[in-house]
Design an enzyme around this catalytic site. Structure first.
Site, mmCIF file in Angstrom:
data_model
loop_
_atom_site.group_PDB
_atom_site.id
_atom_site.type_symbol
_atom_site.label_atom_id
_atom_site.label_comp_id
_atom_site.label_asym_id
_atom_site.label_seq_id
_atom_site.Cartn_x
_atom_site.Cartn_y
_atom_site.Cartn_z
ATOM 1 N N TYR A 247 0.871 -1.309 -0.161
ATOM 2 C CA TYR A 247 0.073 0.073 0.148
ATOM 3 C C TYR A 247 0.909 1.034 0.019
ATOM 4 C CZ TYR A 247 -3.569 -3.192 1.544
ATOM 5 O OH TYR A 247 -4.536 -4.349 1.598
ATOM 6 N N HIS A 255 -6.090 1.870 -1.095
ATOM 7 C CA HIS A 255 -6.024 0.546 -1.797
ATOM 8 C C HIS A 255 -4.647 -0.119 -2.021
ATOM 9 C CE1 HIS A 255 -10.387 -0.036 -1.864
ATOM 10 N NE2 HIS A 255 -10.542 1.461 -2.708
ATOM 11 N N LYS A 286 -4.074 -4.433 -9.857
ATOM 12 C CA LYS A 286 -2.743 -4.213 -9.301
ATOM 13 C C LYS A 286 -1.542 -4.529 -10.114
ATOM 14 C CE LYS A 286 -4.849 -4.826 -4.738
ATOM 15 N NZ LYS A 286 -6.077 -4.561 -5.203
#
EC number: 4.6.1.16
Length: 315
Positions: A247, A255, A286
């Site tokens: 993070y 997020h 991601k």
């Protein structure tokens, strides 16, 4: 950072190969000052049958414990051994000191409760006490009285005054007043009532030791330290398919941006792993981060760490 936090030593209890922190102040300190979140593993006293919201203790990675040791802000204690040793050798002075610390905690809890109660009463005072309507004042008008009615009113007033005087005389004769005020009434001695508490730690019972059992070195420690030093917060990454979830700040506010895996410098990485990890990272919105550190040699210490990000661009 305050001077008390500069000198703070976090106690990490090693129990059955796990690194646990039981003090809530230590948990807040390492999260705020060192960016370590870790994982809560204890049950909530209010609802122990669920596992969605967990409480103390906080379980650290071995990387977390090693990093705190290297920064000299924590020590690792062999908890079972220290407790058994201390309980067997506890003298009267140590026992009294422990009981006094419990009493101090109870007084603190009572003060906090009284303050919260006073604030609540002051806040809801107006709501509990409705406003009384103001009585209206009626001005009587003077009416002319006849002679007969005036005599009747005077007689009624005289009769009421006589009855009131007789009532006063009877009450004074039947219940004489006590005039002896030399000895004021004594209040009974009330024992101090303090709320019962359950101590969450036994730090007051055992001494602040500095024993540091060996912490096994993981291959992921260099990458973990590399990310932590750059302000990233790290949590377990199993739910996203990696070793770590990374993070850019506190997970309460952000997020995760990366799912990270650590590899050895000379470790062979199958191409299929790169493709699947890149696709998986893109699927959960991601980037897949991979990194490794150059090993130490006879001529030099451990070298630089290199990290790369992989994203699946599509067909």
């Amino acid at each position: 950072m305050s001077s008390t936090e500069d000198d703070r030593q976090v106690r990490i209890s090693k129990i059955a190969g796990r690194y646990l922190v039981f003090d809530i102040d230590d948990v807040a300190y390492i999260r705020r000052q060192h960016g370590i979140c870790a994982v809560f593993t204890g049950t909530m006293p209010q609802n122990p049958t669920q596992n969605v919201f967990l409480g103390l203790p906080l379980e650290l990675y071995a990387e977390d414990a090693k990093m705190l040791l290297d920064r000299k802000v924590a020590y690792i204690a062999d908890d079972p051994l220290e407790h058994l040793t201390q309980l067997k050798s506890m003298d009267d002075e140590t026992r009294k000191s422990y009981l006094q610390s419990i009493k101090t905690q109870r007084r603190t809890a009572q003060l906090v409760f009284n303050e919260a109660k006073a604030q609540s009463m002051a806040k809801h005072k107006d709501k509990r006490k409705p406003k009384q309507p103001q009585p209206s004042v009626v001005v009587p008008t003077e009416l002319p009285l006849s002679a007969s009615s005036a005599d009747g009113v005077a007689a009624a007033v005289d009769q009421e005054e006589e009855g009131g005087a007789e009532f006063l005389l009877e009450s004074s004769s039947s219940k004489p007043l006590k005039t002896d005020a030399s000895t004021p009434p004594q209040k009974p001695l009330v024992k101090e009532k303090l709320p019962a508490i359950t101590p969450t730690t036994s730090n007051a019972m055992i001494s602040n030791g500095t024993s540091n059992p060996d912490v096994e070195n993981h291959t992921a420690l260099p990458l973990y330290s590399y990310l932590n030093e750059r302000g990233y917060f790290i949590t377990p990454g199993l739910r996203f398919g990696g070793d770590f979830s990374v993070y850019p700040g506190d997970p309460f506010r952000y997020h995760a941006h990366y799912m990270a895996n650590s590899y050895g410098w000379d470790e062979k990485i199958p191409m299929l792993d790169l493709v699947t990890s890149g696709r998986l990272g893109t699927a959960v919105k991601k980037s897949f981060l991979m990194g490794g550190q150059k090993p130490a040699t006879e001529d030099s210490e451990a070298g630089e760490l290199r990290a790369f990000c992989i994203e699946w661009a599509g067909m």
